[in-house]
Design a protein around this motif. Structure first.
Motif, mmCIF file in Angstrom:
data_model
loop_
_atom_site.group_PDB
_atom_site.id
_atom_site.type_symbol
_atom_site.label_atom_id
_atom_site.label_comp_id
_atom_site.label_asym_id
_atom_site.label_seq_id
_atom_site.Cartn_x
_atom_site.Cartn_y
_atom_site.Cartn_z
ATOM 1 N N ALA A 1 9.192 -49.420 6.309
ATOM 2 C CA ALA A 1 8.723 -48.257 5.568
ATOM 3 C C ALA A 1 7.616 -48.677 4.617
ATOM 4 O O ALA A 1 7.492 -49.852 4.276
ATOM 5 C CB ALA A 1 9.861 -47.602 4.786
ATOM 6 N N ILE B 1 5.007 -46.917 1.174
ATOM 7 C CA ILE B 1 4.727 -45.826 0.271
ATOM 8 C C ILE B 1 3.482 -46.155 -0.530
ATOM 9 O O ILE B 1 3.240 -47.310 -0.884
ATOM 10 C CB ILE B 1 5.932 -45.578 -0.675
ATOM 11 N N THR C 1 4.653 -41.363 2.350
ATOM 12 C CA THR C 1 5.605 -42.308 2.917
ATOM 13 C C THR C 1 5.477 -42.404 4.427
ATOM 14 O O THR C 1 5.078 -41.442 5.087
ATOM 15 C CB THR C 1 7.045 -41.915 2.564
ATOM 16 N N TYR D 1 7.458 -44.409 7.982
ATOM 17 C CA TYR D 1 8.671 -45.084 8.427
ATOM 18 C C TYR D 1 8.532 -45.624 9.842
ATOM 19 O O TYR D 1 7.854 -45.032 10.687
ATOM 20 C CB TYR D 1 9.857 -44.118 8.393
ATOM 21 N N THR E 1 15.140 -44.148 3.241
ATOM 22 C CA THR E 1 14.207 -43.414 2.394
ATOM 23 C C THR E 1 13.547 -44.380 1.421
ATOM 24 O O THR E 1 14.249 -45.113 0.704
ATOM 25 C CB THR E 1 14.917 -42.311 1.605
ATOM 26 N N ILE E 2 12.235 -44.372 1.391
ATOM 27 C CA ILE E 2 11.488 -45.196 0.443
ATOM 28 C C ILE E 2 11.021 -44.314 -0.705
ATOM 29 O O ILE E 2 10.636 -43.161 -0.502
ATOM 30 C CB ILE E 2 10.293 -45.908 1.138
ATOM 31 N N SER E 3 11.093 -44.846 -1.908
ATOM 32 C CA SER E 3 10.666 -44.096 -3.084
ATOM 33 C C SER E 3 10.147 -45.083 -4.116
ATOM 34 O O SER E 3 10.274 -46.293 -3.950
ATOM 35 C CB SER E 3 11.820 -43.281 -3.663
ATOM 36 N N ARG E 4 9.509 -44.531 -5.168
ATOM 37 C CA ARG E 4 9.002 -45.450 -6.190
ATOM 38 C C ARG E 4 9.145 -44.841 -7.577
ATOM 39 O O ARG E 4 9.154 -43.623 -7.742
ATOM 40 C CB ARG E 4 7.548 -45.846 -5.908
#
Length: 124
Positions: A49, A51, A58, A60, A69-72
């Motif tokens: 993934a 971001i 994002t 994948y 799930t990628i988040s920051r």
């Protein structure tokens, strides 16, 4: 120079969840894309993934879509990878990586900075 450190790996049963963290320090303003890759023994490094820092876009890999799930959190200079419905085939060392340009974000060779990796083991 950018330093990346991963946290959160471990052993989990199939169907379980883990959350990995990637903490960035140094010249973070120059890091445009942060990606997660993984590498299992005897296999090539695989894109998981990515971001972007500003737009929150994002991307994948096909094998993790719908499960990861990628988040920051820009205030903390940290990128997360939430991994749900884990499978034994997700077992690998997971690496966080950074690059300035969005081009080629699925290719490990395009990334400039790498963390040391964290082991994720999923038991059946």
């Amino acid at each position: 120079q950018v330093q990346l450190v991963e946290f959160g790996g471990g052993l989990v049963q199939a169907g379980g969840s883990l959350r990995l963290s990637c903490a960035a320090s140094g010249r973070t303003f120059s890091t445009y894309v942060t990606g997660w890759f993984r590498q299992a023994p005897g296999k090539e490094r695989e894109f998981v993934a990515a971001i972007t820092w500003s737009g929150g876009l994002t991307y994948y890999g096909d094998s993790v879509k719908g499960r990861f799930t990628i988040s920051r959190d820009n205030a903390k200079n940290t990128v997360y990878l939430q991994m749900n419905s884990l499978k034994p085939e997700d077992t690998a060392v997971y690496y966080c990586a950074g690059k300035r340009l969005i081009k080629g974000l699925t290719r490990a060779s395009e990334y400039e900075y790498w963390g040391q990796g964290t082991q994720v083991t999923v038991s059946s």
